[in-house]
Structures are given as structure tokens and as C-alpha cells.
Write an enzyme that holds these catalytic residues in place. Sequence first.
Site, PDB file in Angstrom:
ATOM      1  N   CYS A 199     -73.152 -14.014  10.692  1.00 12.09           N
ATOM      2  CA  CYS A 199     -71.989 -13.593  11.466  1.00 12.09           C
ATOM      3  C   CYS A 199     -72.548 -13.212  12.813  1.00 12.09           C
ATOM      4  CB  CYS A 199     -71.262 -12.401  10.837  1.00 12.09           C
ATOM      5  SG  CYS A 199     -69.905 -11.835  11.891  1.00 12.09           S
ATOM      6  N   CYS A 223     -70.716  -9.709  14.299  1.00  6.11           N
ATOM      7  CA  CYS A 223     -70.883  -8.408  13.628  1.00  6.11           C
ATOM      8  C   CYS A 223     -71.601  -8.628  12.304  1.00  6.11           C
ATOM      9  CB  CYS A 223     -69.570  -7.637  13.506  1.00  6.11           C
ATOM     10  SG  CYS A 223     -68.158  -8.545  12.887  1.00  6.11           S
ATOM     11  N   SER A 224     -70.922  -8.448  11.194  1.00  5.62           N
ATOM     12  CA  SER A 224     -71.629  -8.619   9.921  1.00  5.62           C
ATOM     13  C   SER A 224     -70.678  -9.031   8.811  1.00  5.62           C
ATOM     14  CB  SER A 224     -72.344  -7.322   9.543  1.00  5.62           C
ATOM     15  OG  SER A 224     -71.399  -6.274   9.476  1.00  5.62           O
ATOM     16  N   CYS A 225     -69.712  -9.898   9.132  1.00  4.69           N
ATOM     17  CA  CYS A 225     -68.773 -10.378   8.128  1.00  4.69           C
ATOM     18  C   CYS A 225     -69.562 -11.003   6.975  1.00  4.69           C
ATOM     19  CB  CYS A 225     -67.828 -11.404   8.745  1.00  4.69           C
ATOM     20  SG  CYS A 225     -66.784 -10.682  10.041  1.00  4.69           S
TER      21      CYS A 225
HETATM   22 FE    FE Z   1     -68.333 -10.330  11.696  1.00  2.89          FE
END
Ligand code: FE
Length: 203
Positions: free
Chosen positions: A107, A110-112
Amino acid sequence: MPHDHSQPHSLLPSDPELRARALETILVKKGLVDPEALSALIDMYQNRIGPQNGAQVVARAWVEPAYKARLLQDATGAIGELGYTGRQGEHMVAVENTPERHNLVVCTLCSCYPWPVLGIPPAWYKSDAYRSRAVREPRAVLKEFGVKLLEGQAVRVWDSTAEVRYLVLPMRPAGTGGWDETALAALVSRNAMIGTALCEAPA
Ligand code: FE
């Protein structure tokens, strides 16, 4: 594709653990939350939701061609058949590794991450270095993770968003013919389902 960054992980304070504990203390003291309920939630994410769920999905796909076909066509539905549903897993897409193509998930913003099948993302997945380098130099990143690509194998990088979460379907290791799902699932690591590892049978 629009990308939702309103998630709390992008706004974490410098000492999130301390702040979480302070918040919990206040909420419990004021009688606004039940500490038992909090423990149950933590247990759910630590123990019941994790890569072992994704590993079962992969193992099922390896042994059952019809399931694999459903997984590749409608991953959310196929994963739901095994009971793995919920937040951050609503719009799943499974991408299959083949001798011609290796898949890598990131991602970039962000950190999906697909929580119902992989649990909580590892720290490196959320790092600036991984998020930028996975796209810019995926082969170098894979090499650092120890992934040996096949001759002529292409690398496809998938950028997760709030709308779509990816699960890599790794290649089934050679020499595992006749293995049952439980034995196969034990070969499937979290990283293999992100694309930063391969599945290997014990020598
Ligand atoms: Fe994300």
C-alpha cells in the site's frame, strides 16, 4: 482510484502504546468500556484473525480446483465461504503466482491490508522504505527478502487501497502431491501471501 487515509494508523502519535493505555484507563475508570470486551477484541486480532486464515484459503485453492476458480473470480465470496469476513476484507482480490508472473502487494500511501485473512500488518509493510521501494525497485526488494525469481518471471506490483485488498496465491511447492490441507497450510507464510516469500516444502 480514490484512497481513504482517514484511518487511525496514519495519525498515530509518537508513543501510541502509551496513549492507548492512558485512554483505556480513562474509559474503564469512567465505566465506558468493559475491560473484558477489550481483552476479547485483542485476543481476536492476536490469535483468531491472522495469517493462519489466509493459509487455509491458499491450501484449499491448491487442493480444490473449483475453489481456486471461485477464489480467482470472486475472492471476497470464496474467502467468505471459509468464514473469513469483516473489516478490511470486504473487497478482496486474489492474484495467482505462476512461473510466468510473481505478484507483490503494497500500500504505497498508508498500510491497507486484508485483516480477515492476514491479521495485523507487520511493521515493515507500513515502513516508508517498503512502500516506496516495492514500486520503484520490486526486484531489489524481493531479493532482500530472499525471494529467488524464476528465469524470465515477470513481477507485478499491486497497490492496495481502501477499496481493494489483495491476497497472493503462492505456487504450490513441488513434492507436496497428496498432502492434505492442514499439512499444506503449514507451508504458507504471511509473507508468501504478501508476495515477499515463496512457499517451500521441507527438504
Ligand atoms: Fe492504505
